[in-house]
Design an enzyme around this catalytic site. Structure first.
Site, PDB file in Angstrom:
ATOM      1  N   GLY A  49       1.761  -5.126   2.328  1.00  0.00           N
ATOM      2  CA  GLY A  49       1.331  -4.571   3.320  1.00  0.00           C
ATOM      3  C   GLY A  49      -0.138  -5.278   3.502  1.00  0.00           C
ATOM      4  N   GLN A  54      -9.053  -5.188   5.684  1.00  0.00           N
ATOM      5  CA  GLN A  54      -8.678  -6.288   4.886  1.00  0.00           C
ATOM      6  C   GLN A  54      -9.280  -7.508   5.536  1.00  0.00           C
ATOM      7  OE1 GLN A  54      -4.794  -4.670   2.978  1.00  0.00           O
ATOM      8  NE2 GLN A  54      -5.970  -5.754   1.188  1.00  0.00           N
ATOM      9  N   CYS A 104      -3.140  -5.790  -5.235  1.00  0.00           N
ATOM     10  CA  CYS A 104      -3.475  -5.753  -3.808  1.00  0.00           C
ATOM     11  C   CYS A 104      -4.170  -7.133  -3.308  1.00  0.00           C
ATOM     12  CB  CYS A 104      -4.835  -4.640  -3.679  1.00  0.00           C
ATOM     13  SG  CYS A 104      -5.495  -4.580  -2.121  1.00  0.00           S
ATOM     14  N   LEU A 105      -3.854  -7.612  -2.279  1.00  0.00           N
ATOM     15  CA  LEU A 105      -4.303  -8.825  -1.749  1.00  0.00           C
ATOM     16  C   LEU A 105      -5.781  -9.146  -1.667  1.00  0.00           C
ATOM     17  CD1 LEU A 105      -1.857  -9.417   1.212  1.00  0.00           C
ATOM     18  CD2 LEU A 105      -1.648 -10.285  -1.113  1.00  0.00           C
ATOM     19  N   HIS A 146      -0.915   3.618  -0.371  1.00  0.00           N
ATOM     20  CA  HIS A 146      -2.012   2.046  -0.961  1.00  0.00           C
ATOM     21  C   HIS A 146      -2.545   1.940   0.572  1.00  0.00           C
ATOM     22  CE1 HIS A 146      -3.013  -1.278  -3.047  1.00  0.00           C
ATOM     23  NE2 HIS A 146      -3.189  -1.830  -1.831  1.00  0.00           N
ATOM     24  N   GLU A 147      -1.528   1.539   1.426  1.00  0.00           N
ATOM     25  CA  GLU A 147      -2.385   1.269   2.776  1.00  0.00           C
ATOM     26  C   GLU A 147      -3.098   2.091   3.603  1.00  0.00           C
ATOM     27  OE1 GLU A 147      -2.219  -2.072   3.043  1.00  0.00           O
ATOM     28  OE2 GLU A 147      -0.611  -2.462   1.752  1.00  0.00           O
ATOM     29  N   HIS A 150      -6.555   2.151   2.210  1.00  0.00           N
ATOM     30  CA  HIS A 150      -7.477   1.065   2.754  1.00  0.00           C
ATOM     31  C   HIS A 150      -8.339   1.550   3.893  1.00  0.00           C
ATOM     32  CE1 HIS A 150      -6.887  -2.419   0.150  1.00  0.00           C
ATOM     33  NE2 HIS A 150      -5.601  -2.288   0.496  1.00  0.00           N
TER      34      HIS A 150
HETATM   35 NI    NI Z   1      -4.249  -3.257  -0.721  1.00  0.00          NI
END
Ligand code: NI
Length: 172
Positions: A49, A54, A104-105, A146-147, A150
């Site tokens: 995701g 981000q 997480c990216l 999680h998304e 953000h």
């Molecule tokens: Ni993330």
């Protein structure tokens, strides 16, 4: 479409609360282009995701997709889903959580166990502005939480209770 730079932990833009998207703005080329960039950047990084903040856009848009993902080989598959202005309703007792292993990216090479609600209802608009409304369970529910975090300036690190669960990918 373009692959964009993914902001990394410590960048204060990841900590801001994102703004809702006006319904009439969904069709704009700028919004549609942003959605394309989120998808392309997520796929390029093998993410499950990616949320707009981000890549530096402070708007409530995120993408989720799990196919054959080398970062998350154990995750159930999720078809490409774009959420605009998502809301999450917890469908069980709020105290009922399970430990979801997350990465997480925006947090390089670190995973940890995050308490997540196992049964949620998600409502949002899709990229055409249509209402979507569905229920998610288990690891998939964790991915959506999680998304959406953000969009509120939260990272999974904030929610890790057992810090001994933190691990590099190799050690995981
Ligand atoms: Ni993330």
């Amino acid at each position: 479409m373009a692959i964009r730079e993914i902001l990394q932990v410590g960048d204060t833009r990841l900590r801001e609360v994102s703004k809702s998207v006006a319904e009439e703005a969904i069709d704009l080329a700028a919004t549609q282009g942003l959605i394309d960039d989120i998808i392309e950047t997520m796929r390029h990084a093998n993410g499950a995701g990616l949320a707009a903040p981000q890549i530096g856009a402070r708007v409530r848009i995120c993408a989720i997709e799990v196919g054959d993902n080398p970062r998350y080989p154990y995750k159930p598959k999720i078809p490409l889903t774009i959420l605009i202005n998502p809301t999450i309703e917890i469908l069980e007792d709020e105290a009922l959580v399970f430990q979801n292993f997350e990465g997480c990216l925006s947090v390089p090479d670190l995973r940890g166990q995050v308490p997540r609600h196992p049964h949620i209802r998600i409502t949002a608009l899709d990229r055409s502005g249509a209402k979507i409304d569905f229920v998610a369970k288990g690891i998939t529910a964790g991915t959506f939480q999680h998304e959406v975090d953000h969009l509120d300036g939260k990272l999974f690190l904030d929610r890790v209770v057992d810090t001994t669960s933190l691990s590099t990918w190799d050690n995981f």
